[in-house]
Write a protein that holds these residues in place. Structure first.
Motif, PDB file in Angstrom:
ATOM      1  N   ALA A 109       8.393  14.267  -2.937  1.00 50.77           N
ATOM      2  CA  ALA A 109       7.630  14.419  -1.837  1.00 50.77           C
ATOM      3  C   ALA A 109       6.216  14.507  -2.420  1.00 50.77           C
ATOM      4  N   SER A 110       5.904  14.921  -3.570  1.00 46.89           N
ATOM      5  CA  SER A 110       4.680  14.998  -4.338  1.00 46.89           C
ATOM      6  C   SER A 110       4.146  13.662  -4.544  1.00 46.89           C
ATOM      7  N   VAL A 111       4.818  12.607  -5.277  1.00 47.41           N
ATOM      8  CA  VAL A 111       4.531  11.471  -5.544  1.00 47.41           C
ATOM      9  C   VAL A 111       4.285  10.379  -4.279  1.00 47.41           C
ATOM     10  N   LEU A 112       5.186  10.559  -3.254  1.00 41.12           N
ATOM     11  CA  LEU A 112       5.141   9.432  -2.135  1.00 41.12           C
ATOM     12  C   LEU A 112       4.215  10.096  -1.097  1.00 41.12           C
ATOM     13  N   ILE A 120      12.844   3.052   0.096  1.00 40.19           N
ATOM     14  CA  ILE A 120      12.106   2.615  -1.490  1.00 40.19           C
ATOM     15  C   ILE A 120      12.248   3.821  -2.283  1.00 40.19           C
ATOM     16  N   PHE A 121      12.388   3.412  -3.408  1.00 40.83           N
ATOM     17  CA  PHE A 121      12.649   4.530  -4.388  1.00 40.83           C
ATOM     18  C   PHE A 121      12.193   4.055  -5.917  1.00 40.83           C
ATOM     19  N   LYS A 122      12.006   5.047  -6.519  1.00 42.44           N
ATOM     20  CA  LYS A 122      11.962   5.063  -8.033  1.00 42.44           C
ATOM     21  C   LYS A 122      13.180   5.586  -8.694  1.00 42.44           C
ATOM     22  N   PRO A 123      13.671   4.814  -9.899  1.00 42.85           N
ATOM     23  CA  PRO A 123      14.980   4.939 -10.416  1.00 42.85           C
ATOM     24  C   PRO A 123      15.288   6.554 -10.395  1.00 42.85           C
ATOM     25  N   GLU A 124      14.381   7.405 -10.696  1.00 47.34           N
ATOM     26  CA  GLU A 124      14.601   8.862 -11.035  1.00 47.34           C
ATOM     27  C   GLU A 124      14.683   9.541  -9.793  1.00 47.34           C
ATOM     28  N   TRP A 125      14.456   8.823  -8.489  1.00 48.48           N
ATOM     29  CA  TRP A 125      14.880   9.668  -7.381  1.00 48.48           C
ATOM     30  C   TRP A 125      16.442   9.591  -6.991  1.00 48.48           C
ATOM     31  N   LEU A 126      17.138   8.514  -7.289  1.00 45.75           N
ATOM     32  CA  LEU A 126      18.396   8.165  -6.787  1.00 45.75           C
ATOM     33  C   LEU A 126      19.378   9.256  -6.900  1.00 45.75           C
ATOM     34  N   ALA A 127      19.578   9.754  -8.154  1.00 47.05           N
ATOM     35  CA  ALA A 127      20.480  10.708  -8.170  1.00 47.05           C
ATOM     36  C   ALA A 127      20.467  12.274  -7.561  1.00 47.05           C
ATOM     37  N   ASP A 128      19.295  12.525  -7.244  1.00 46.86           N
ATOM     38  CA  ASP A 128      19.264  13.879  -6.560  1.00 46.86           C
ATOM     39  C   ASP A 128      19.796  13.579  -5.174  1.00 46.86           C
ATOM     40  N   TYR A 129      19.911  12.574  -4.352  1.00 49.14           N
ATOM     41  CA  TYR A 129      20.231  12.860  -2.960  1.00 49.14           C
ATOM     42  C   TYR A 129      21.904  13.303  -2.831  1.00 49.14           C
ATOM     43  N   TYR A 130      22.635  12.917  -3.836  1.00 52.17           N
ATOM     44  CA  TYR A 130      24.025  13.368  -3.751  1.00 52.17           C
ATOM     45  C   TYR A 130      24.256  14.608  -4.848  1.00 52.17           C
ATOM     46  N   ARG A 131      23.111  14.879  -5.506  1.00 49.79           N
ATOM     47  CA  ARG A 131      22.933  15.893  -6.749  1.00 49.79           C
ATOM     48  C   ARG A 131      24.060  15.480  -8.032  1.00 49.79           C
ATOM     49  N   LEU A 132      23.612  14.159  -8.257  1.00 43.93           N
ATOM     50  CA  LEU A 132      24.760  13.735  -9.435  1.00 43.93           C
ATOM     51  C   LEU A 132      23.948  13.984 -10.702  1.00 43.93           C
ATOM     52  N   SER A 180       0.746  -1.212  -0.046  1.00 43.94           N
ATOM     53  CA  SER A 180       0.199  -0.117   0.163  1.00 43.94           C
ATOM     54  C   SER A 180       0.854   1.260  -0.005  1.00 43.94           C
ATOM     55  N   LEU A 181       0.503   2.436  -0.433  1.00 41.11           N
ATOM     56  CA  LEU A 181       0.871   3.742  -0.300  1.00 41.11           C
ATOM     57  C   LEU A 181       1.396   3.961   1.068  1.00 41.11           C
ATOM     58  N   ALA A 182       0.610   3.694   2.234  1.00 40.12           N
ATOM     59  CA  ALA A 182       0.999   3.819   3.719  1.00 40.12           C
ATOM     60  C   ALA A 182       2.236   3.020   3.760  1.00 40.12           C
ATOM     61  N   SER A 183       2.302   1.798   3.247  1.00 43.18           N
ATOM     62  CA  SER A 183       3.325   1.169   3.555  1.00 43.18           C
ATOM     63  C   SER A 183       4.585   1.377   3.199  1.00 43.18           C
ATOM     64  N   ALA A 184       4.626   2.037   1.759  1.00 44.55           N
ATOM     65  CA  ALA A 184       5.701   2.514   0.916  1.00 44.55           C
ATOM     66  C   ALA A 184       6.214   3.764   1.758  1.00 44.55           C
ATOM     67  N   ARG A 185       5.319   4.513   2.309  1.00 50.32           N
ATOM     68  CA  ARG A 185       5.664   5.558   3.172  1.00 50.32           C
ATOM     69  C   ARG A 185       6.519   5.145   4.321  1.00 50.32           C
ATOM     70  N   THR A 186       6.013   4.339   4.971  1.00 48.87           N
ATOM     71  CA  THR A 186       6.662   3.805   6.196  1.00 48.87           C
ATOM     72  C   THR A 186       8.305   3.266   5.845  1.00 48.87           C
ATOM     73  N   LEU A 187       8.168   2.574   5.035  1.00 44.31           N
ATOM     74  CA  LEU A 187       9.378   2.045   4.488  1.00 44.31           C
ATOM     75  C   LEU A 187      10.339   3.120   4.572  1.00 44.31           C
ATOM     76  N   HIS A 188      10.033   4.107   3.621  1.00 49.26           N
ATOM     77  CA  HIS A 188      10.834   5.468   3.527  1.00 49.26           C
ATOM     78  C   HIS A 188      11.361   6.043   4.765  1.00 49.26           C
TER      79      HIS A 188
END
Length: 407
Positions: free
Chosen positions: A302-305, A221-233, A7-15
């Motif tokens: 934040a908008s998607v999740l 938990i992530f979508k592929p397009e979320w990964l690079a932003d963490y270290y601004r790659l 569920s979306l609630a579970s996805a949020r919890t994993l994050h």
């Protein structure tokens, strides 16, 4: 092959679990918890706005509760963490120095943060500055003011601040401590004694692989397009990293009810994933978040999740602000339910809640009202407030809270 569905609630919890926001800390926090919390997030973004509490202190408060902000400064001064450009300017665990060192050694890739032309044009002054620090010890930008005259003449010269920042970006200087949150710069070899670039620095490809790999861990938990932003790659092959992590069984694919595409869960959350498929997990944390908290710093994520449209409005003209100067997202039991615009009046020991805007879909319940009241009260106590002054707050909350709010 079908993927597990959560569920979306579970996805949020994993994050939130990955971000150390699954359950409130039930014991008194310690200085060691500050460094551990930064390790759990990988990065702690620095921002100097102090209308309530400066962002890095607030991010730690969201996870640790009432801790001593001096512990962050002590961690920096003792070398357990260091400062550099990561997501933006960040505090980073000392053991990750080799992960970012390649950026220092090739600073041309750092954009506006480094100018080779400036370095070349002012080389003699910059060398004189390094010599001064070598001989006389650490300096602050404030040590170099136009009214300080000296026979040597160089430190009344105004571009000193850019010299220091240029030397910081290129790794010649590091921040050895902060005094009243002002950087104190020293030679890198004094801050990181014994460092050997040849044997300890990861090359760019290896470092970027590790950054993406760690981003998967920090997001949970992530979508592929979320990964690079963490270290601004930029310009990285995220898909190749995901394929490698899948092959190594460090991540596993899942689907999230109501959201499109495949998501991936990091192995550190595998123990919770089985419970997530049965919707048996939920974050129990209610707290205020910094605008620069990793949970919300990627506005698209934040908008998607969380279905939470957020931007900080301190850079927006006052007349055009919708919610306030420095609004703090309200996290309540796994949901982002609103935002608080607050100001701390330190002399008067008053926390002013200028406004509290709830999300349109949020239904107010007694528990929710109590959770928000508790979160603001704990925040006010941590800030040394004795009273909370409320402004534009929904009437339903004021009825449940009452008007006399002593901390």
């Amino acid at each position: 092959m079908s993927h597990p569905v959560i569920s979306l609630a579970s996805a949020r919890t994993l994050h939130l679990s990955a971000q150390n926001l699954l359950k409130p800390l039930t014991r008194k926090p310690s200085a060691a918890d500050v460094v551990e919390a930064i390790r759990d997030m990988g990065l702690l973004q620095i921002d100097t706005i102090s209308v309530v509490a400066r962002s890095p202190y607030l991010v730690l408060f969201s996870r640790l509760g009432s801790y001593s902000p001096q512990w962050l400064e002590a961690a920096l001064a003792s070398g357990k963490i260091f400062e550099y450009w990561a997501h933006e300017a960040c505090f980073i665990p000392r053991e990750d120095y080799g992960l970012l060192r390649h950026r220092m050694l090739d600073p041309q890739g750092m954009g506006w943060k480094f100018s080779q032309a400036w370095f070349d044009e002012h080389e003699s002054d910059i060398q004189a500055l390094l010599g001064h620090i070598a001989e006389n010890g650490p300096v602050r930008s404030a040590d170099f003011t136009a009214d300080k005259k000296s026979a040597s003449g160089w430190w009344d010269w105004k571009p000193h601040k850019k010299h220091l920042e240029t030397l910081f970006t290129s790794g010649k200087l590091m921040v050895s401590e902060r005094r009243n949150f002002h950087r104190v710069y020293d030679l890198a070899e004094r801050v990181m004694p014994g460092w050997d670039d040849a044997s300890q620095t990861l090359n760019q490809d290896a470092a970027q692989f590790q950054m993406l790999r760690r981003s998967a861990q920090y997001l949970g938990i992530f979508k592929p397009e979320w990964l690079a932003d963490y270290y601004r790659l930029r310009r990285v092959n995220t898909q190749a990293v995901i394929e490698q992590l899948l092959a190594d069984e460090e991540i596993t694919p899942v689907e999230v009810t109501g959201l499109e595409g495949v998501f991936y869960v990091h192995q550190q959350q595998f123990s919770l994933l089985q419970q997530a498929t049965e919707s048996k997990i939920r974050s129990t944390v209610t707290t205020l978040l910094s605008p620069f908290d990793p949970v919300v710093w990627d506005r698209k994520r934040a908008s998607v999740l969380f279905n939470f449209e957020y931007r900080i409005e301190c850079y927006t003209p006052q007349a055009k602000r919708q919610y306030g100067y420095f609004t703090l997202p309200v996290l309540q039991r796994g949901e982002l339910i609103g935002r608080v615009d607050a100001k701390m009046h330190r002399k008067e020991k008053i926390l002013e809640v200028k406004s509290l805007h709830l999300e349109p879909q949020v239904a107010m319940t007694t528990r929710r009202a109590q959770d928000i009241h508790g979160a603001i009260t704990r925040f006010a106590q941590w800030q040394g407030a004795e009273n909370v002054l409320t402004g534009n707050v929904p009437e339903t909350l004021m009825v449940l809270w009452g008007t006399d709010w002593q901390v």
